[in-house]
Design an enzyme around this catalytic site. Structure first.
Site, short mmCIF file in Angstrom:
data_model
loop_
_atom_site.label_atom_id
_atom_site.label_comp_id
_atom_site.label_asym_id
_atom_site.label_seq_id
_atom_site.Cartn_x
_atom_site.Cartn_y
_atom_site.Cartn_z
N LEU A 80 0.83 -1.20 0.00
CA LEU A 80 0.00 0.00 0.00
C LEU A 80 0.86 1.25 0.00
O LEU A 80 0.57 2.21 -0.72
CB LEU A 80 -0.94 0.00 1.20
CG LEU A 80 -1.87 1.21 1.29
CD1 LEU A 80 -2.81 1.28 0.09
CD2 LEU A 80 -2.68 1.18 2.60
N THR A 85 10.07 6.25 4.34
CA THR A 85 10.63 5.67 5.54
C THR A 85 10.63 4.15 5.40
O THR A 85 9.73 3.57 4.79
CB THR A 85 9.87 6.05 6.82
OG1 THR A 85 8.71 5.21 6.97
CG2 THR A 85 9.45 7.51 6.79
N SER A 97 -6.78 3.82 8.30
CA SER A 97 -7.56 2.94 9.17
C SER A 97 -7.87 1.64 8.43
O SER A 97 -7.13 1.23 7.54
CB SER A 97 -8.83 3.66 9.62
OG SER A 97 -9.56 2.86 10.54
N TYR A 143 -4.98 -5.60 16.60
CA TYR A 143 -4.82 -4.88 15.33
C TYR A 143 -6.10 -4.11 14.99
O TYR A 143 -6.07 -2.90 14.73
CB TYR A 143 -4.48 -5.85 14.20
CG TYR A 143 -4.43 -5.18 12.84
CD1 TYR A 143 -3.32 -4.42 12.48
CD2 TYR A 143 -5.49 -5.27 11.95
CE1 TYR A 143 -3.28 -3.78 11.24
CE2 TYR A 143 -5.46 -4.64 10.72
CZ TYR A 143 -4.35 -3.89 10.37
OH TYR A 143 -4.32 -3.25 9.16
N LYS A 177 -6.82 0.12 15.11
CA LYS A 177 -7.33 0.93 14.01
C LYS A 177 -8.56 1.73 14.45
O LYS A 177 -8.78 2.87 14.02
CB LYS A 177 -7.66 0.05 12.81
CG LYS A 177 -6.44 -0.56 12.15
CD LYS A 177 -5.50 0.50 11.58
CE LYS A 177 -4.35 -0.07 10.81
NZ LYS A 177 -3.45 0.97 10.25
#
Length: 375
Positions: A48, A71, A206, A230, A234
């Site tokens: 992504l 990064t 999210s 997880y 979110k």
């Protein structure tokens, strides 16, 4: 791992591998101009994150000078990502790259990267907070088969069969998933807020799975006891957004949008799938899309639509930052569009305020600890 001669790279990492740096044809500091757009993408080496970078290159006109700061945790990944992006945008002349080595599981690393960016740049136009992850341990296959047989669309939209480790603690003595998905983003944005003020945009990422998140627990903000940290992290990211988006827009002129990429194929769960199960998963994704799911975008590039749209094309008067999640979606033929989804409730805002109060104290404690370590 040779970079083309036109590539500009300004290394910010404090520890460089000479064998990787040596092949660079040209390593020069990048001179920031008022007209140059600067985009920082965390986790840009992943599916992504890389797609966000590609779609950003496709969205911003080639005539606009652009610096993309990526990064990654490791230098080799950073170099490989820059190589791939340079090849993708080989026809652009006003393009330069930079990188920082960032480990979200270390508050000291986040602070160090923030200080590096503050020393090198006068502004940041777009910050994509894409990096993060989960502490997955596998798939409950019997439960997966039952869910798929009971309702294939729901099974691949809101799965309950992913196994996660409970109680992992970071080196900073925080809940590990909470740190890398929630607190790290908050800490990082606060540390570089002066670079973002005056029109910068922050894009939080999210997940559609927040629809099955547990109710916010003020006694377990760090999600140490959650059996699905997880998904719950979110949801906390969305709660964080409800508490700060309007205030930061008014006080700092920083627009913080929260988006999700729909459901696309990434590497976050790849280690638990083989070629057969991967093929089966993709088939189910296409079936879900065909029978009416707008969320199965499948391609990470299509998943990157909402984050890049929010950064470049969203109009605040029409597309408000406060209380709305903007999501990547497609029709059954795979044509992508941005869809408004979750609207923050009164309870969300109340819980968001509690979360920010806790995280402000964690920021204070973290800075004090970093200060003591530097002595």
């Amino acid at each position: 791992m040779q970079l083309p001669e036109t590539t500009e790279i300004s290394p910010l990492a404090t520890e460089l591998d000479d064998s990787l740096v040596a092949p660079f044809t040209k390593i020069i500091p990048i001179c920031m101009m008022d007209t140059r757009k600067v985009a920082v993408i965390t986790g840009a080496n992943g599916g992504l994150g890389f797609s966000i970078a590609c779609r950003l290159l496709d969205t911003i006109l080639p005539s606009v000078p652009l610096t993309i700061v990526i990064t990654a945790r490791y230098l080799r990944k950073a170099v490989e990502t820059i190589n791939r992006l340079r090849a993708y945008a080989s026809s652009r002349d006003l393009l330069s790259f930079d990188y920082v080595l960032l480990d979200l599981s270390s508050i000291s690393s986040i602070d160090e990267v923030a200080q590096q960016l503050l020393s090198r740049y006068t502004h940041i136009d777009y910050l994509f907070c894409n990096a993060g992850g989960g502490d997955f341990t596998g798939i409950d296959w019997p439960a997966a088969f039952v869910e798929i047989l009971s309702g294939p669309k729901n099974a691949v939209t809101h799965p309950h069969f992913k196994r996660e480790r409970i109680g992992r603690i970071s080196r900073d003595s925080l809940g590990w998933v909470f740190q890398i998905n929630v607190f790290a983003n908050y800490f990082f944005v606060k540390q570089i807020s002066t670079l973002l003020s005056g029109g910068g945009r922050v894009i939080l990422i999210s997940s559609i799975e927040t629809e099955i998140a547990h109710t916010f627990d003020p006694d377990d903000v760090q999600l140490i006891h959650s059996d699905q940290p997880y998904v719950d992290s979110k949801k906390e990211l969305e709660l964080m957004h409800t508490a700060i988006a309007k205030r930061w827009a008014e006080e700092l002129d920083v627009l913080i949008y929260i988006t999700h990429p729909g459901i696309c194929q990434t590497s976050i769960f790849a280690e638990y799938l083989n070629w057969f199960t991967t093929f089966g998963m993709l088939c189910l994704f296409y079936i879900a899309r065909w029978i009416g799911s707008p969320w199965h975008v499948i391609s990470p590039y299509k998943g990157a639509l909402a984050p890049v749209w929010a950064a470049v094309d969203a109009v605040p008067d029409v597309d408000p930052v406060d209380g709305i999640v903007y999501a990547s979606a497609t029709d059954r033929w795979g044509r992508p569009f941005v869809k408004r989804t979750h609207n923050a409730s009164t309870e969300d805002r109340k819980n968001g305020a509690i979360l920010i109060e806790v995280m402000d104290k964690l920021v204070e404690d973290s800075l004090e600890r970093i200060k003591m370590e530097d002595k």
